[in-house]
Design an enzyme around this catalytic site. Structure first.
Site, PDB file in Angstrom:
ATOM      1  N   GLU A   1      -7.256 -32.783  17.723  1.00  0.00           N
ATOM      2  CA  GLU A   1      -7.768 -31.439  17.451  1.00  0.00           C
ATOM      3  C   GLU A   1      -7.549 -30.933  16.031  1.00  0.00           C
ATOM      4  O   GLU A   1      -6.770 -29.991  15.813  1.00  0.00           O
ATOM      5  CB  GLU A   1      -7.175 -30.448  18.458  1.00  0.00           C
ATOM      6  CG  GLU A   1      -7.465 -30.805  19.901  1.00  0.00           C
ATOM      7  CD  GLU A   1      -7.104 -29.694  20.882  1.00  0.00           C
ATOM      8  OE1 GLU A   1      -6.328 -28.796  20.528  1.00  0.00           O
ATOM      9  OE2 GLU A   1      -7.623 -29.730  22.009  1.00  0.00           O
TER      10      GLU A   1
ATOM     11  N   GLU B   1      -9.196 -34.453  27.066  1.00  0.00           N
ATOM     12  CA  GLU B   1      -8.443 -33.362  27.694  1.00  0.00           C
ATOM     13  C   GLU B   1      -9.406 -32.436  28.409  1.00  0.00           C
ATOM     14  O   GLU B   1     -10.431 -32.033  27.841  1.00  0.00           O
ATOM     15  CB  GLU B   1      -7.677 -32.500  26.668  1.00  0.00           C
ATOM     16  CG  GLU B   1      -6.459 -33.141  26.081  1.00  0.00           C
ATOM     17  CD  GLU B   1      -5.714 -32.218  25.115  1.00  0.00           C
ATOM     18  OE1 GLU B   1      -5.771 -30.974  25.285  1.00  0.00           O
ATOM     19  OE2 GLU B   1      -5.088 -32.743  24.184  1.00  0.00           O
TER      20      GLU B   1
END
Ligand code: GBH
Length: 449
Positions: free
Chosen positions: A171, A359
């Protein structure tokens, strides 16, 4: 309310991979095993950053309980595990002396996965920057990009022969915007100049590590990006403009750099004055081919325009909620956003490149009652998102894997320990693990063909 999944294992391709996902700082316990101090330890110790001054010093005590945690995954029936190594555990000073105890820990962890039929999927950076490197400017300092490639080499030289895949960064948006502009994560800065440098130097570090790992002959290299489904809060021109810019910052900046070798013009217009000198020369290595892309997805964002702008002219963008049900994080549940994004990413950037959901999951108000946790909401949440993954596959999206966040309740960063994302409940006094209803439901789903 549903006790089990409506989606079946056999709806997915036979070679589709199911796994669970965790990260080092959130589960291991940074106090153990001669781990070096990282910027999350310092951030958590300063007032106002993390609820109740909680931190990852003990976390889930996974450092001592890893074998039981691997057993839980094996019994769940998944075939893959996405974990991360802590830079500060392996190199307490960020460079120089290796903490052999740290490398040994990951070595036995990876062997433990293989013994249990779990494919090891490594993420190199899930946010615990060693303090020694934070002290020299962290991701605002170009030197750190070389040090990251050195760290990546050390880890992969030791573990690489047994890894199914390697991810450089988890991320980049969180590493940069959330941490250098919103001030919500370490190092807690709120500055367009800081975020501009980081938003370029993180891709630079990715490119350098990628080149180093290619040179070692390592296979299946990727990166994990986080996405939100962004749309305007209302029909006004101002909201539409703000939503477009938010979507550019959140979803298009890193994809543009990685897959087109060019940042999107609309966002670049705001960041360019602050980018490190000579940034254009880095774009070639940033766009070096990847073997796959990881996608993290949780929620949507309805954006409206604020009244103000920051001192460098970046307009204020406000995130709003709509009428959809929300999780304990107060995030709206919007499974359709996942389907939309999978198709959009493939059509606009990645084409035939294999994709994985690295995720997806939810925080829930999970209570341990008479030894069990009845998290029906999580079953429904995952079921709805699995359906979106299935339709994307039917639509030709080369989606290969789905990792649920998370194996177990853990340190949820600035929100501490009571935001519970796990399939397994953790009692943070006794560290006892209790599989929740969602664990048993997923187990049943994976078991039946
Ligand atoms: C991931 O980040 C992390 O990789 C993981 O470590 C973490 O535990 C997990 O998610 C759960 O949080 O509050 O409405 O403005 C998630 C990225 C960025 C997604 C912030 C939601 C804020 C939505 N998140 N975003 S809102």
């Amino acid at each position: 309310r549903q006790p089990h999944f409506t989606v079946k294992r056999s709806d997915f391709p036979e070679d589709f991979t199911f796994g669970t996902s965790t990260s080092a700082y959130q589960i291991e316990g940074s106090a153990f095993g001669s781990c070096g101090p990282c910027h999350w330890d310092s951030f958590a110790a300063a007032p106002g950053n993390v609820v109740r001054y909680e931190n990852g010093s003990k976390a889930c005590d996974h450092y001592h309980r890893w074998d039981g945690d691997l057993d839980l995954m094996q019994q769940l029936g998944v075939s893959a595990y996405r974990f991360s190594t802590s830079w500060a555990r392996i190199l307490p000073e960020g460079r120089g002396q290796v903490n052999e105890e740290g490398l040994d820990f990951y070595d036995k962890l990876v062997d433990g996965m293989l013994e249990r039929g779990l494919q090891p999927n490594l993420t190199l950076y899930h946010w615990e920057l060693p303090n020694a490197l934070s002290d020299i400017g962290g991701w605002r300092n170009r030197d750190v990009t070389d040090l990251f490639a050195d760290y990546a080499e050390i880890v992969v030289k030791r573990l690489g022969d047994r890894l199914s895949s390697v991810v450089t960064f988890n991320e980049p948006w969180c590493v940069t915007w959330y941490s250098h502009f919103h001030g919500a994560h370490a190092p807690g800065l709120r500055d367009i100049r800081a975020v501009s440098r980081a938003a370029h130097l993180v891709p630079v570090a990715h490119g350098k590590a990628l080149a180093a790992l290619r040179a070692l002959g390592q296979k299946d290299l990727g990166i994990v990006l986080n996405f939100e489904h962004v749309s305007p809060f209302d029909e006004s021109h101002a909201s539409k403009t703000a939503a477009k810019l938010t979507e550019g910052i959140y979803n298009r900046w890193f994809l543009g750099g990685l897959f087109k070798g060019a940042y999107p013009d609309d966002v670049l217009a705001y960041l360019e004055p602050h980018l490190p000198e000579g940034w254009q020369q880095d774009m070639e290595s940033i766009k070096a081919p990847l073997d796959w892309l990881g996608i993290n997805y949780y929620t949507r964002n309805l954006v409206s325009a604020g009244e103000t702008e920051d001192d460098a002219g970046l307009p204020e963008m406000i995130g709003n909620k709509g009428p959809l049900p929300r999780t304990e994080m107060d995030w709206e549940v919007y499974p359709e956003g996942l389907g939309y994004l999978l198709n959009w990413i493939k059509d606009t950037y990645t084409g035939d490149l294999p994709l994985a959901i690295t995720e997806n999951g939810m925080a829930n108000n999970d209570k341990l009652v008479n030894g069990s946790v009845d998290d029906q909401e999580r079953i429904a949440f995952l079921d709805a998102h699995f359906k979106q993954a299935l339709s994307a596959i039917e639509n030709g999206v080369p989606l290969k894997a789905y990792f649920v966040w998370s194996l177990m309740d853990n340190f949820e960063w600035a929100l501490g320990y009571d935001k519970r994302f796990g399939l397994v409940h953790v009692d943070f006094d006794s560290y006892k693990r209790t599989p929740k209803a969602s664990y048993h439901a997923l187990q049943a789903m994976l078991d039946k063909s």
